[in-house]
Write a protein that holds these residues in place. Sequence first.
Motif, PDB file in Angstrom:
ATOM      1  N   ARG A   4      -8.603  -3.393  -4.321  1.00 50.86           N
ATOM      2  CA  ARG A   4      -7.340  -2.666  -4.180  1.00 50.86           C
ATOM      3  C   ARG A   4      -7.370  -1.767  -2.960  1.00 50.86           C
ATOM      4  O   ARG A   4      -6.396  -1.695  -2.196  1.00 50.86           O
ATOM      5  N   ALA A   8      -4.999  -2.230   0.191  1.00 50.22           N
ATOM      6  CA  ALA A   8      -4.122  -1.101   0.494  1.00 50.22           C
ATOM      7  C   ALA A   8      -4.298  -0.645   1.940  1.00 50.22           C
ATOM      8  O   ALA A   8      -3.320  -0.342   2.638  1.00 50.22           O
ATOM      9  N   ILE A  56       5.749   2.848   1.370  1.00 55.35           N
ATOM     10  CA  ILE A  56       4.645   1.937   1.065  1.00 55.35           C
ATOM     11  C   ILE A  56       3.388   2.353   1.821  1.00 55.35           C
ATOM     12  O   ILE A  56       2.280   2.363   1.263  1.00 55.35           O
ATOM     13  N   LEU A  59       2.003   5.482   0.062  1.00 47.80           N
ATOM     14  CA  LEU A  59       1.412   5.163  -1.239  1.00 47.80           C
ATOM     15  C   LEU A  59       0.096   4.410  -1.086  1.00 47.80           C
ATOM     16  O   LEU A  59      -0.903   4.732  -1.733  1.00 47.80           O
ATOM     17  N   LEU A  60       0.081   3.417  -0.202  1.00 51.33           N
ATOM     18  CA  LEU A  60      -1.138   2.631  -0.032  1.00 51.33           C
ATOM     19  C   LEU A  60      -2.210   3.398   0.743  1.00 51.33           C
ATOM     20  O   LEU A  60      -3.402   3.171   0.541  1.00 51.33           O
ATOM     21  N   THR A  63      -3.806   5.280  -1.899  1.00 51.21           N
ATOM     22  CA  THR A  63      -4.624   4.366  -2.692  1.00 51.21           C
ATOM     23  C   THR A  63      -5.931   4.046  -1.982  1.00 51.21           C
ATOM     24  O   THR A  63      -6.995   3.972  -2.607  1.00 51.21           O
ATOM     25  N   TRP A  73      -0.008   7.727  -7.462  1.00 46.01           N
ATOM     26  CA  TRP A  73       0.371   6.663  -6.534  1.00 46.01           C
ATOM     27  C   TRP A  73      -0.121   5.281  -6.992  1.00 46.01           C
ATOM     28  O   TRP A  73       0.287   4.277  -6.442  1.00 46.01           O
ATOM     29  N   ASN A  74      -1.000   5.238  -7.963  1.00 48.42           N
ATOM     30  CA  ASN A  74      -1.450   3.949  -8.497  1.00 48.42           C
ATOM     31  C   ASN A  74      -0.761   3.572  -9.802  1.00 48.42           C
ATOM     32  O   ASN A  74      -1.083   2.540 -10.391  1.00 48.42           O
ATOM     33  N   ASN A  79       4.535   1.697  -8.093  1.00 50.63           N
ATOM     34  CA  ASN A  79       4.333   0.495  -7.303  1.00 50.63           C
ATOM     35  C   ASN A  79       5.440  -0.527  -7.540  1.00 50.63           C
ATOM     36  O   ASN A  79       5.868  -1.221  -6.616  1.00 50.63           O
ATOM     37  N   PHE A 122       2.999  -7.013   0.073  1.00 48.77           N
ATOM     38  CA  PHE A 122       3.048  -5.969  -0.949  1.00 48.77           C
ATOM     39  C   PHE A 122       3.382  -6.545  -2.325  1.00 48.77           C
ATOM     40  O   PHE A 122       2.830  -6.094  -3.337  1.00 48.77           O
ATOM     41  N   TRP A 126       1.171  -6.207  -5.620  1.00 48.98           N
ATOM     42  CA  TRP A 126       1.689  -5.775  -6.926  1.00 48.98           C
ATOM     43  C   TRP A 126       1.343  -6.789  -8.012  1.00 48.98           C
ATOM     44  O   TRP A 126       0.915  -6.421  -9.110  1.00 48.98           O
ATOM     45  N   ILE A 130      -2.111  -4.611  -9.401  1.00 55.33           N
ATOM     46  CA  ILE A 130      -1.564  -3.496 -10.186  1.00 55.33           C
ATOM     47  C   ILE A 130      -1.621  -3.859 -11.669  1.00 55.33           C
ATOM     48  O   ILE A 130      -1.184  -4.942 -12.063  1.00 55.33           O
TER      49      ILE A 130
END
Length: 218
Positions: A4, A8, A56, A59-60, A63, A73-74, A79, A122, A126, A130
């Motif tokens: 991940r 990310a 994105i 958030l990544l 991550t 954020w995870n 997501n 992305f 996901w 995720i």
Amino acid sequence: MLARRLTATFVAALCITALAIQLHLAIDRAHPGGHSVGGAILNYFSYFTILTNLAIAALLGATAANASDARIWNRPSANTALAVYIIVVATVYAALLRHLYAPSGIEFLAERTLHLVVPAVFVGYWLILIPKGTLRLKDQLGWLVPPAIFFVWTLVHGALTGFYPYPFLNVAERGYTSVLWSGLLFSAFFLTLGTVLIIVDWLLGSLQNRWSGEVPTA
């Protein structure tokens, strides 16, 4: 966790690179186009595509720094919301915007990255990385808030400056009635897409639970 974080990092780097190129081009064109640099930057951040890719990347990036499932954020809901937004970006671009202009060179690469490459990667992130099975139908009500804020901002910003990022939101050309109908149609699209992703989440969560519950045979 490692997969991940590596994924990310890769996707965040894609976003940041393409966003930086687009920002540079927007600033570079400000003076020849008769606009201030500040106005060009403000307009740049008035595109749903830019804001979604920026979210994105943020958030990544978080991550990549910490991939713990306990971090906000995870969370699957955050997501999934971004997955909905970036699918809308790709769909609207392919269906309504792609034919309106023909960029070349580095602008072409940046445009395709933000509208097509990042959405594909992305959504794959996901789907695969995720955790699934925790979403609820009511989650998507919260997902509608950022697009609604964007819609209101677009109308206010456009009324003050005359700038509208997309033809279907251009009140000066289409009028408020048509633009409001566009807003309702997009709300329905967001809700439908959110429902689809929640159902996919349930199905994948059910499969994951079955696999994890299997007892190995000798």
